[in-house]
Design a protein around this motif. Structure first.
Motif, PDB file in Angstrom:
ATOM      1  N   VAL A 166       4.051  -9.460 -10.167  1.00  0.00           N
ATOM      2  CA  VAL A 166       3.183  -9.075  -9.052  1.00  0.00           C
ATOM      3  C   VAL A 166       3.877  -9.365  -7.726  1.00  0.00           C
ATOM      4  CG1 VAL A 166       0.989  -9.509  -7.886  1.00  0.00           C
ATOM      5  CG2 VAL A 166       1.092  -9.483 -10.391  1.00  0.00           C
ATOM      6  N   ARG A 167       3.928  -8.357  -6.872  1.00  0.00           N
ATOM      7  CA  ARG A 167       4.519  -8.515  -5.540  1.00  0.00           C
ATOM      8  C   ARG A 167       3.520  -8.235  -4.420  1.00  0.00           C
ATOM      9  NH1 ARG A 167       8.219 -11.666  -5.541  1.00  0.00           N
ATOM     10  NH2 ARG A 167       9.581 -10.709  -3.992  1.00  0.00           N
ATOM     11  N   ASP A 168       2.491  -7.443  -4.698  1.00  0.00           N
ATOM     12  CA  ASP A 168       1.498  -7.094  -3.675  1.00  0.00           C
ATOM     13  C   ASP A 168       0.165  -6.948  -4.396  1.00  0.00           C
ATOM     14  OD1 ASP A 168      -0.169  -5.814  -1.768  1.00  0.00           O
ATOM     15  OD2 ASP A 168       1.566  -4.903  -0.791  1.00  0.00           O
ATOM     16  N   TYR A 169      -0.791  -7.837  -4.063  1.00  0.00           N
ATOM     17  CA  TYR A 169      -2.056  -7.872  -4.787  1.00  0.00           C
ATOM     18  C   TYR A 169      -2.886  -6.604  -4.609  1.00  0.00           C
ATOM     19  CZ  TYR A 169      -0.829 -12.833  -4.269  1.00  0.00           C
ATOM     20  OH  TYR A 169      -0.176 -14.035  -4.248  1.00  0.00           O
ATOM     21  N   ARG A 170      -2.557  -5.801  -3.625  1.00  0.00           N
ATOM     22  CA  ARG A 170      -3.323  -4.573  -3.408  1.00  0.00           C
ATOM     23  C   ARG A 170      -3.065  -3.542  -4.499  1.00  0.00           C
ATOM     24  NH1 ARG A 170      -1.356  -3.456   2.625  1.00  0.00           N
ATOM     25  NH2 ARG A 170       0.580  -3.994   1.544  1.00  0.00           N
ATOM     26  N   TRP A 171      -1.967  -3.685  -5.212  1.00  0.00           N
ATOM     27  CA  TRP A 171      -1.613  -2.742  -6.284  1.00  0.00           C
ATOM     28  C   TRP A 171      -2.685  -2.766  -7.369  1.00  0.00           C
ATOM     29  CZ3 TRP A 171       2.041  -3.442 -10.896  1.00  0.00           C
ATOM     30  CH2 TRP A 171       2.500  -2.198 -11.364  1.00  0.00           C
ATOM     31  N   GLY A 172      -3.190  -1.597  -7.729  1.00  0.00           N
ATOM     32  CA  GLY A 172      -4.269  -1.529  -8.714  1.00  0.00           C
ATOM     33  C   GLY A 172      -3.893  -2.073 -10.079  1.00  0.00           C
ATOM     34  N   ARG A 173      -2.597  -2.002 -10.417  1.00  0.00           N
ATOM     35  CA  ARG A 173      -2.169  -2.443 -11.744  1.00  0.00           C
ATOM     36  C   ARG A 173      -1.827  -3.937 -11.779  1.00  0.00           C
ATOM     37  NH1 ARG A 173       0.979   2.426 -14.859  1.00  0.00           N
ATOM     38  NH2 ARG A 173      -0.083   1.383 -16.578  1.00  0.00           N
ATOM     39  N   THR A 174      -2.205  -4.659 -10.715  1.00  0.00           N
ATOM     40  CA  THR A 174      -2.052  -6.116 -10.733  1.00  0.00           C
ATOM     41  C   THR A 174      -2.725  -6.700 -11.968  1.00  0.00           C
ATOM     42  OG1 THR A 174      -1.836  -6.316  -8.330  1.00  0.00           O
ATOM     43  CG2 THR A 174      -2.663  -8.243  -9.513  1.00  0.00           C
ATOM     44  N   THR A 565      -7.154 -11.345   4.668  1.00  0.00           N
ATOM     45  CA  THR A 565      -6.799 -10.076   4.040  1.00  0.00           C
ATOM     46  C   THR A 565      -5.419  -9.585   4.446  1.00  0.00           C
ATOM     47  OG1 THR A 565      -7.829  -8.807   5.822  1.00  0.00           O
ATOM     48  CG2 THR A 565      -9.212  -9.385   3.928  1.00  0.00           C
ATOM     49  N   GLY A 566      -4.883 -10.054   5.567  1.00  0.00           N
ATOM     50  CA  GLY A 566      -3.573  -9.598   6.030  1.00  0.00           C
ATOM     51  C   GLY A 566      -2.448 -10.422   5.429  1.00  0.00           C
ATOM     52  N   GLY A 567      -1.252 -10.169   5.917  1.00  0.00           N
ATOM     53  CA  GLY A 567      -0.113 -10.968   5.492  1.00  0.00           C
ATOM     54  C   GLY A 567       0.464 -10.577   4.159  1.00  0.00           C
ATOM     55  N   GLN A 568       0.143  -9.366   3.683  1.00  0.00           N
ATOM     56  CA  GLN A 568       0.689  -8.944   2.384  1.00  0.00           C
ATOM     57  C   GLN A 568       2.058  -8.294   2.564  1.00  0.00           C
ATOM     58  OE1 GLN A 568      -0.736  -9.659  -0.637  1.00  0.00           O
ATOM     59  NE2 GLN A 568      -1.886 -10.926   0.792  1.00  0.00           N
ATOM     60  N   PRO A 569       2.969  -8.439   1.598  1.00  0.00           N
ATOM     61  CA  PRO A 569       2.766  -9.226   0.377  1.00  0.00           C
ATOM     62  C   PRO A 569       2.807 -10.721   0.649  1.00  0.00           C
ATOM     63  CG  PRO A 569       4.988  -8.347   0.431  1.00  0.00           C
ATOM     64  CD  PRO A 569       4.280  -7.761   1.602  1.00  0.00           C
ATOM     65  N   GLY A 570       2.043 -11.491  -0.139  1.00  0.00           N
ATOM     66  CA  GLY A 570       1.888 -12.908   0.157  1.00  0.00           C
ATOM     67  C   GLY A 570       2.048 -13.827  -1.029  1.00  0.00           C
ATOM     68  N   THR A 571       2.906 -13.481  -1.982  1.00  0.00           N
ATOM     69  CA  THR A 571       3.074 -14.347  -3.133  1.00  0.00           C
ATOM     70  C   THR A 571       3.801 -15.635  -2.745  1.00  0.00           C
ATOM     71  OG1 THR A 571       5.228 -13.473  -3.825  1.00  0.00           O
ATOM     72  CG2 THR A 571       3.280 -12.283  -4.575  1.00  0.00           C
ATOM     73  N   TYR A 572       3.662 -16.663  -3.573  1.00  0.00           N
ATOM     74  CA  TYR A 572       4.260 -17.959  -3.236  1.00  0.00           C
ATOM     75  C   TYR A 572       5.780 -17.924  -3.299  1.00  0.00           C
ATOM     76  CZ  TYR A 572       6.339 -19.900  -7.498  1.00  0.00           C
ATOM     77  OH  TYR A 572       7.179 -20.157  -8.542  1.00  0.00           O
ATOM     78  N   LEU A 573       6.340 -16.986  -4.039  1.00  0.00           N
ATOM     79  CA  LEU A 573       7.789 -16.950  -4.277  1.00  0.00           C
ATOM     80  C   LEU A 573       8.473 -16.297  -3.077  1.00  0.00           C
ATOM     81  CD1 LEU A 573       9.540 -17.799  -6.773  1.00  0.00           C
ATOM     82  CD2 LEU A 573       9.672 -15.379  -7.311  1.00  0.00           C
ATOM     83  N   ARG A 574       8.659 -17.075  -2.028  1.00  0.00           N
ATOM     84  CA  ARG A 574       9.196 -16.517  -0.788  1.00  0.00           C
ATOM     85  C   ARG A 574      10.050 -17.560  -0.085  1.00  0.00           C
ATOM     86  NH1 ARG A 574       3.092 -16.483   1.111  1.00  0.00           N
ATOM     87  NH2 ARG A 574       2.862 -18.641   1.806  1.00  0.00           N
TER      88      ARG A 574
END
Length: 739
Positions: A166-174, A565-574
């Motif tokens: 997962v890189r962007d939670y907005r993706w429907g296939r998350t 809601t902003g700041g995407q993509p926002g995964t911890y691996l950064r």
């Protein structure tokens, strides 16, 4: 005398070589196509459909005239009983074997991401729930159960697991993914592969590679990943699932990466997958991905040209049905525009796998129809256990667990059993009206069965059920083609939650979703917040058991829960500059970090021990003591993170290196030891070669990526190393009780 290719005592390679010598180009190409026997009125689309210029796909008789590679979703396209499906499969297989000169059966494949995707079969928790369990052993058991059911009805191949990170939670296939960390995805995904392959079903790794990094989180959008992200994040789980899991099939990604569609990219499907990673199995096309080279990507001018591009790149079998392979492909061979050796290469791979599956043996027979229980009690028990272990308690002021009392259940999904099911469950994927084919208790029904009085009048506690309804291509708020513009709760759910919280009655928020949502102040105002990711048919019962305290919420977040809601993509691996800094007004710091989850008890961490030095090809022992300092038995997921303070390229601030589930009675403790090979510090360098560098590596052990009470470090000595794909991929963990 038996022809050599029919002799099961000969090596498969000799049998296939003999068979290929006897085949015409049309017969070899026949092994490279699938056929999808769609109903005359398919209703809502159940896959990305293709219809270019009104030119129809060939019919069954035309496709099987020279043999057939695969039969597509005999069970998973329309509601049929297991026995009727077996009759249908046997009939189709008899037609396949009677049509070609050699009588070779087809491989039958089905979807199996949340269980065998057919009417009436057990719907297990979805992949995000697997990740939340942090329990590879339990996921392996689930996959073995899924595979056993599929094997019993004559299925050979399962189109799972999804190893997209997962890189962007907005993706429907998350919801189809296991999590946002490649180590977690690799560990859980490999366990699934081992279970499915151990049951005799060919596991298919999806989607190789880069699919989840599409721009803006939009399905099938272009991918702009750089080579380091591609190698170190997106490809890494596949390496482990191939090497340790033994997956025998891979499915391509739909997307283009930096302008080159993966379906036409030999550097990905041949040089990387086969050359570097050593894959020797069969690559199958995602549905219509070969056609899309012509109609969506615009890199081919005809069906035949699309077929030649895909076959040359390394896609062995066109799915779901014949469009660009078959006649368009053989016409190119006959004209000299495509070398027959390219067809031979793919046909050899397909036939070798058929030999492994017994489909070339003279005693092969089609499946014999019989009544088969697809949702037996042992499956339901396993589904419930995984649903419980994957439920995450995000916040709790002491309200949970509840004792029997008056409970008001509200929210858009309070009485909807389908809310517990993912997009790739049969009821949601095929969009069944009415009969789901399964007994799926709602949360209200489950709480009533657990002894609670469910009433809207003068409740002691509100239970507010929010989240997603999974569907396909806009028929849901989560699922394939159901991407989100923002991470606000869908519809008016946030306003509803605020109104319920304003009532003054203690309120438990229950999130049943396919992605994390930005909860902001709602979580801070709630008495407790429970997150579950499409927990399957036993989801209601599992949630009721957790709310009542009959079960423990031992899940941990496989994805971070954003605050805004902003700041995407926002995964911890950064890296450092990917988080909150003084140089940007956007703060992507999550509300609840990756790995977070509460329990009914508390745990104390102490006595960190780290080997101070090791060679760049050595191993370091990292140990810590974990003690249950609460009053009830509980499970802690002990997490090990590494970080590299000075490296030749920008590295993440920390990455998950290992984990272990530890169950402890009150007052007891365990010594948890991780064996960390230097290869777990490796990354793709400036020269695009993987490297292990000497220097300091920092260590952190704790409850989540954001709660790491134990800190230490070790130093790697020696030359820079360039490990290959035989590098150490996992970190073993040893758990020993101590006084």
């Amino acid at each position: 005398m038996t022809e050599p290719w029919r002799d099961p005592l000969l090596p498969a390679s000799e049998r296939v070589a003999d068979l290929l010598e006897r085949m015409t180009v049309e017969e070899k190409a026949g092994q490279l196509t699938g056929f999808w026997a769609l109903p005359s009125d398919p209703g809502a689309p159940v896959a990305p459909m293709e219809d270019d210029s009104g030119e129809p796909s060939p019919g069954f008789d035309d496709v099987v005239a020279h043999g057939l590679g695969q039969l597509t979703r005999v069970y998973g396209t329309a509601p049929i009983t297991a026995e009727a499906g077996m009759e249908r499969l046997a009939s189709l297989q008899r037609q396949v074997t009677a049509s070609g000169r050699f009588g070779i059966p087809a491989v039958a494949h089905e979807e199996c991401l949340t269980g065998f995707m057919t009417f009436g079969a057990t719907v297990f928790p979805g992949p995000l729930a697997w990740g939340a369990s942090f329990d590879p052993g339990l996921v392996r058991q689930m996959a073995a159960a899924i595979g056993a059911g599929m094997r019993r009805v004559g299925v050979h191949q399962g189109l799972a697991p999804v190893l997209d990170v997962v890189r962007d939670y907005r993706w429907g296939r998350t919801e189809e993914c296991i999590g946002e960390d490649p180590y977690l995805v690799g560990a859980i995904g490999t366990a699934y592969v081992q279970g499915l392959e151990g049951a005799g079903i060919v596991a298919t790794l999806k989607h190789f590679a880069g699919y989840s990094a599409s721009r803006g989180g939009r399905n099938m959008a272009p991918v702009a990943s750089g080579p380091r992200e591609f190698a170190d994040v997106l490809v890494e789980p596949f390496v482990r699932a191939l090497r340790e899991g033994g997956a025998r099939s891979v499915m391509n990604s739909y997307t283009d990466v930096d302008g080159v569609p993966v379906a036409a990219d030999a550097t990905v499907l041949t040089d990387l997958l086969r050359g570097e990673l050593g894959f020797g199995g069969v690559v199958v096309a995602d549905y219509y991905a070969v056609s899309f080279l012509q109609t969506r990507h615009g890199v081919a001018g005809s069906r035949g040209a699309a077929g030649a591009l895909a076959l040359t790149a390394g896609i062995d079998v066109e799915l779901p049905t014949a469009r660009c392979y078959g006649e368009p492909l053989t016409a190119l061979v006959r004209s000299g525009a495509l070398a027959e050796e390219v067809v031979d290469r793919a046909a050899e791979r397909v036939l070798l796998q058929k030999a492994e599956l017994g489909l070339l043996d003279p005693d092969w027979e089609p499946v014999r129809p019989e009544p088969v229980p697809l949702d037996p009690p042992e499956n339901r028990a396993l589904a419930r256990l995984l649903a419980e272990r994957s439920t995450v308690l995000l916040a709790n002021d002491g309200t949970l667990p509840l004792r029997p009392c008056r409970v008001a259940i509200s929210g858009p999904y309070a009485d909807d059993p389908q809310v517990f099911l993912g997009c790739y469950s049969f009821p949601n994927h095929v969009a069944l009206p009415g009969d789901l084919g399964l007994d799926i208790p709602t949360l209200g029904e489950a709480l009533t069965a657990a002894g609670f009085t469910v009433t809207p009048d003068d409740p002691d506690v509100n239970v507010l059920v929010l989240g997603d309804r999974a569907g396909m291509f806009g028929r849901g708020t989560s699922g394939e083609g159901c991407d989100a513009e923002t991470l606000d709760l869908p519809g008016d759910q946030a306003a509803l939650a605020a109104a319920v919280l304003d009532s003054g009655v203690p309120t438990v928020l229950v999130l049943v979703s396919g992605r994390p949502y930005a909860l902001g102040a709602l979580a801070e105002r709630a008495s407790a917040v429970v997150q579950t990711f499409f927990p399957g048919e036993e989801g209601g019962t599992a949630l009721a058991r957790i709310i009542s305290g009959a079960a423990e919420p031992s899940g941990r977040l496989p994805v971070s829960v954003p605050r805004h809601t902003g700041g995407q993509p926002g995964t911890y691996l950064r890296p450092r500059l990917g988080g909150h800094t003084d140089w940007s007004s956007v703060d992507p710091t999550p509300l609840f970090p990756f790995g977070h989850g509460l329990s009914w008890t508390s745990f104390d961490y102490s006595e960190l021990s780290v080997d101070p030095v090791a060679a760049t090809d050595g191993t370091v022992a990292v140990s810590a003591t974990v003690r249950n300092v609460g009053e009830v038995t509980g499970t802690e997921v002990v997490q090990l993170y590494l970080s590299d303070p000075v490296a030749s390229v920008v590295r993440p601030q920390r990455w998950l290196a290992g984990f272990g589930r530890v169950e402890l009675e009150p007052g007891t403790a365990a010594r948890v030891t991780f064996s960390v090979h230097a290869d777990r510090t490796s990354f793709t360098g400036i020269d695009l070669r993987r490297r292990v560098e000497p220097g300091e590596i920092r260590v952190a052990v704790g409850r989540s990526s954001g709660d790491l009470p134990l800190q230490g470090s070790f130093t790697l000595h020696g030359p820079v190393r360039h490990p290959g794909t035989d590098r150490v991929l996992s970190v073993p963990v040893e758990i020993v009780p101590v006084s």
